[in-house]
Design an enzyme around this catalytic site. Structure first.
Site, mmCIF file in Angstrom:
data_model
loop_
_atom_site.group_PDB
_atom_site.id
_atom_site.type_symbol
_atom_site.label_atom_id
_atom_site.label_comp_id
_atom_site.label_asym_id
_atom_site.label_seq_id
_atom_site.Cartn_x
_atom_site.Cartn_y
_atom_site.Cartn_z
ATOM 1 N N ILE A 1 0.864 -1.172 0.000
ATOM 2 C CA ILE A 1 0.000 0.000 0.000
ATOM 3 C C ILE A 1 0.902 1.223 0.000
ATOM 4 O O ILE A 1 1.777 1.358 0.861
ATOM 5 C CB ILE A 1 -0.936 -0.022 1.232
ATOM 6 N N ASN B 1 0.897 4.344 0.849
ATOM 7 C CA ASN B 1 1.103 5.255 1.975
ATOM 8 C C ASN B 1 1.531 4.566 3.267
ATOM 9 O O ASN B 1 1.626 5.218 4.300
ATOM 10 C CB ASN B 1 -0.158 6.083 2.218
ATOM 11 N N CYS B 2 1.808 3.300 3.216
ATOM 12 C CA CYS B 2 2.242 2.556 4.396
ATOM 13 C C CYS B 2 3.697 2.929 4.733
ATOM 14 O O CYS B 2 4.559 2.967 3.854
ATOM 15 C CB CYS B 2 2.114 1.058 4.110
ATOM 16 N N ASP B 3 3.973 3.194 6.010
ATOM 17 C CA ASP B 3 5.329 3.568 6.430
ATOM 18 C C ASP B 3 6.350 2.480 6.123
ATOM 19 O O ASP B 3 7.464 2.767 5.678
ATOM 20 C CB ASP B 3 5.363 3.883 7.929
ATOM 21 N N ARG C 1 7.188 2.541 2.501
ATOM 22 C CA ARG C 1 8.091 3.652 2.170
ATOM 23 C C ARG C 1 9.541 3.283 2.489
ATOM 24 O O ARG C 1 10.452 3.550 1.712
ATOM 25 C CB ARG C 1 7.690 4.907 2.935
#
Length: 116
Positions: free
Chosen positions: A9, A11-13, A16
């Site tokens: 996903i 926007n998942c930290d 990233r």
């Protein structure tokens, strides 16, 4: 060089961090956001065959905790695949495919061994 595909996903930290590690180490990859692009049952079943649905299913996340108790008990691979397809946030992140293998989660040391 073997193409790497990373699933997760956007926007998942953790995603990233994984993508930043891959970029920093010049690993060429294709990113598939299963939150926006979806994920098919065939892919999930193949992954479950490779590493087991227990390692693929994120039972620690909010999405799993919010499921009705009846959906969380007596899980089978078939039921888990249906849940992960319905709620992609239940899939551990990231999932990387490389050389006909998969890995879940982000661990810099493991990535260093895989992509050395």
């Amino acid at each position: 060089m073997t193409m790497v595909k990373i699933y997760g996903i956007k926007n998942c930290d953790t995603m990233r961090k994984a993508r930043k590690w891959l970029d920093t180490h010049n690993v060429v990859y294709d990113f598939h956001d299963y939150k926006t692009q979806g994920i098919d049952a065939e892919t999930l079943s193949r992954w479950a065959d490779l590493i087991s649905y227990e390692k693929l299913l994120n039972k620690n996340g909010t999405t799993f905790r919010k499921l009705p108790e009846a959906e969380k008990t007596d899980l089978t691979e078939v039921r888990a695949v249906i849940l992960m397809q319905t709620y992609p946030s239940l899939i551990k992140r990231p999932v990387i495919e490389y050389k006909e293998k998969i890995e879940t989660g982000f661990n810099p040391e493991k990535y260093a061994m895989i992509f050395s």
